[in-house]
Motif scaffolding. Structure first.
Motif, mmCIF file in Angstrom:
data_model
loop_
_atom_site.group_PDB
_atom_site.id
_atom_site.type_symbol
_atom_site.label_atom_id
_atom_site.label_comp_id
_atom_site.label_asym_id
_atom_site.label_seq_id
_atom_site.Cartn_x
_atom_site.Cartn_y
_atom_site.Cartn_z
ATOM 1 N N ASN A 192 -31.484 -5.368 25.651
ATOM 2 C CA ASN A 192 -32.569 -6.104 24.995
ATOM 3 C C ASN A 192 -32.468 -6.042 23.467
ATOM 4 O OD1 ASN A 192 -33.247 -3.466 24.544
ATOM 5 N ND2 ASN A 192 -35.321 -3.612 25.374
ATOM 6 N N ASN A 195 -32.514 -3.285 21.574
ATOM 7 C CA ASN A 195 -32.986 -2.018 21.009
ATOM 8 C C ASN A 195 -31.794 -1.104 20.766
ATOM 9 O OD1 ASN A 195 -35.618 -2.879 21.109
ATOM 10 N ND2 ASN A 195 -36.103 -1.791 22.992
ATOM 11 N N ASP A 210 -34.535 -1.058 28.948
ATOM 12 C CA ASP A 210 -35.437 -2.012 28.293
ATOM 13 C C ASP A 210 -36.669 -1.349 27.695
ATOM 14 O OD1 ASP A 210 -33.789 -4.142 28.808
ATOM 15 O OD2 ASP A 210 -34.891 -4.825 30.576
ATOM 16 N N SER A 211 -37.210 -0.347 28.371
ATOM 17 C CA SER A 211 -38.472 0.236 27.928
ATOM 18 C C SER A 211 -38.328 1.543 27.152
ATOM 19 C CB SER A 211 -39.375 0.486 29.137
ATOM 20 O OG SER A 211 -38.719 1.360 30.047
ATOM 21 N N GLY A 212 -37.078 2.052 26.980
ATOM 22 C CA GLY A 212 -36.928 3.325 26.281
ATOM 23 C C GLY A 212 -35.531 3.893 26.390
ATOM 24 N N THR A 265 -36.605 10.189 31.615
ATOM 25 C CA THR A 265 -36.838 8.914 30.936
ATOM 26 C C THR A 265 -38.005 9.045 29.965
ATOM 27 O OG1 THR A 265 -36.087 7.717 32.890
ATOM 28 C CG2 THR A 265 -37.391 6.478 31.309
ATOM 29 N N THR A 318 -40.298 6.390 27.582
ATOM 30 C CA THR A 318 -40.530 4.986 27.281
ATOM 31 C C THR A 318 -41.294 4.834 25.974
ATOM 32 O OG1 THR A 318 -42.537 4.926 28.625
ATOM 33 C CG2 THR A 318 -40.504 4.315 29.718
ATOM 34 N N ILE A 319 -41.182 3.668 25.385
ATOM 35 C CA ILE A 319 -41.857 3.370 24.116
ATOM 36 C C ILE A 319 -43.349 3.648 24.301
ATOM 37 C CG2 ILE A 319 -42.431 1.556 22.457
ATOM 38 C CD1 ILE A 319 -39.716 0.236 23.281
ATOM 39 N N ASP A 361 -44.594 6.703 24.701
ATOM 40 C CA ASP A 361 -44.768 8.032 25.295
ATOM 41 C C ASP A 361 -44.819 9.106 24.211
ATOM 42 O OD1 ASP A 361 -44.739 7.107 27.903
ATOM 43 O OD2 ASP A 361 -42.663 7.740 28.309
ATOM 44 N N ARG A 383 -46.353 13.210 28.924
ATOM 45 C CA ARG A 383 -47.140 12.166 29.588
ATOM 46 C C ARG A 383 -48.210 12.762 30.455
ATOM 47 N NH1 ARG A 383 -42.604 8.281 32.123
ATOM 48 N NH2 ARG A 383 -41.018 9.558 31.255
#
Length: 161
Positions: free
Chosen positions: A60, A62, A114-116, A124, A126-127, A129, A161
């Motif tokens: 993506n 990033n 895609d998310s992190g 994992t 993610t953006i 967090d 989280r």
């Protein structure tokens, strides 16, 4: 009165230094002399962390600065709590409550999704967090993922989280 006390204290301190200089050297000094005569110091074995990195780009667009070196044998123990964010160049960064950002260098083997990011152990992040990274900061070459010329090398992680 305070000036007189300072002068008296200064004289008393000077007297202490003179007396200390006249005393024989403590036994610890003897050890230093022995080391200077050739007795070897223990050799430190293992890899120290470097901040050598390259930019990895996800599907993506990033980006993340990722260490070129495998995991080091020695770990820095500074804590870096923050929230995973993206800077204007599309790089993953630490974002802080005051709105500032900090550049990150992720461990070798980190992948971008895609998310992190996915760490080498499969964890994992993610953006958005919250996290606590362990590692240390150093001056690095300026670049898109370290525009201020410093970065935090991530050596351990814990998602909150």
């Amino acid at each position: 009165m305070a000036a007189t006390a300072a002068v008296i204290a200064g004289v008393a301190v000077s007297g202490v230094f003179v007396a200390a200089a006249e005393q024989p050297a403590p036994a610890a000094t003897q050890t230093v002399a022995t080391e200077e005569t050739g007795s070897p110091l223990p050799e430190i074995m293992g890899r120290m962390p470097t901040f050598d990195n390259h930019i990895v780009t996800g599907g993506n667009g990033n980006k993340a600065a990722v260490a070129k070196d495998p995991e080091a044998d020695f770990h820095m123990d500074a804590a870096n709590p923050g929230k995973l964010g993206i800077n204007a160049a599309g790089c993953f960064v630490s974002t802080y409550p005051d709105g500032s950002e900090g550049s990150l260098i992720f461990p070798s083997g980190t992948r971008i999704i895609d998310s992190g990011v996915v760490f080498p152990d499969g964890a994992t992040l993610t953006i958005g967090d919250d996290f606590v990274f362990g590692g240390g900061s150093a001056e690095v070459d300026e670049g898109q993922c370290a525009p201020r010329g410093s970065a935090f090398l991530v050596q351990s992680w814990d998602s909150t989280r």
